[in-house]
Design a protein around this motif. Sequence first.
Motif: not given
Lengths: 205, 205
Positions: B156, B158-160, B162-164, B166
């Motif tokens: 998907r 819709d998720l950043n 980089l944040l996922v 991390r």
Amino acid sequence: MGTEAKTEDRRHLRSALTRQKLLASAKKVFLEEGFQKATISQMINDAKIGYGTAYVHFQGKEDLLRVLMENVMEQFYEIAAISFTPQTKEEALRTIRHQTLAFLKMAEAERNMMRIFEQAIGVSTVIADKWKAIREQFIESIACDIAYSQQHGLARKDLNHLLVARGWFYMNEMYLWEIVRDEQQSTVEEIAATITELYTTGLYL
Amino acid sequence: MGTEAKTEDRRHLRSALTRQKLLASAKKVFLEEGFQKATISQMINDAKIGYGTAYVHFQGKEDLLRVLMENVMEQFYEIAAISFTPQTKEEALRTIRHQTLAFLKMAEAERNMMRIFEQAIGVSTVIADKWKAIREQFIESIACDIAYSQQHGLARKDLNHLLVARGWFYMNEMYLWEIVRDEQQSTVEEIAATITELYTTGLYL
């Protein structure tokens, strides 16, 4: 009420006030000096109480920090302890989203004391053990919520709720420390939204 | 090859051997004494080399541990660096499942040295910074894999990423330390399978 009971009450009150004064001074000294450099003498002097009285309440600075940690973390517990009995998946997601954001926002609000906790966890066994106990309480609370969702057909049952709870808390905890150190590269809102989406899509049906 | 070049070669070889000898002794002393109690003198004596020679290579015990950490973590990097160009979701999941298990198995296999690293991270800024750099490398590599999957319509968008990346690494890292301390309450296989399922279901389409 007899004179004896009144005297007893006054003694308790005085004792509680001394304890509060010492805790307030400890917080002040820890924030000024950091965990390593802070001494209990500075705290006792700042509180303007006797050494003997102080040691009735606390054995040392680690003991004081342990109580300060409990006090700060109690606010976090209140978030985790929000009654979790969702009827629908959407209700569950709303609550989890709210809890995650509140948890990370709290880290931001309590940043200064949390930094002292982080220093202390690295060097003090007493504080490291206290942190571990706090972590286990959170994980237990999350595990209960997952079990509820599994039993009510909202979450998949093929995943061990204890392992999921632990993994999810770990993700939150590491972001918490990142926010405490002010090293996060996104807003707290974006972090909370992203990890909640990942987690709830992975777990909920 | 001229005499001068040969002499130069021999000098390099001797230097590399001295370095290796000192690293082997450092590892031995760290494992015997723990990070705090270990001294560079013990390491130099164990390696049977001169103090002057030793200090040409390393400035102190932190410097030695930094290199030992790099060496151990290189094995982990090899897992993370497995070429990730899946054609299907199933292929992506297979690779991630394999990487996660290999990562946590490595923690188990390298438990003794990893324990020294954990002690050192808590008390040494040099080692803590090195660990942070290692972490960032892992996160970067995971972020690349996620971006690839997003670009190829497998994950998907819709998720950043980089944040996922991390968050996912944090979950793995915390389980890694749990396994290092031998505190995990399930098998490494079950942990790897559970967190991979949660993560891939949350991210992949």
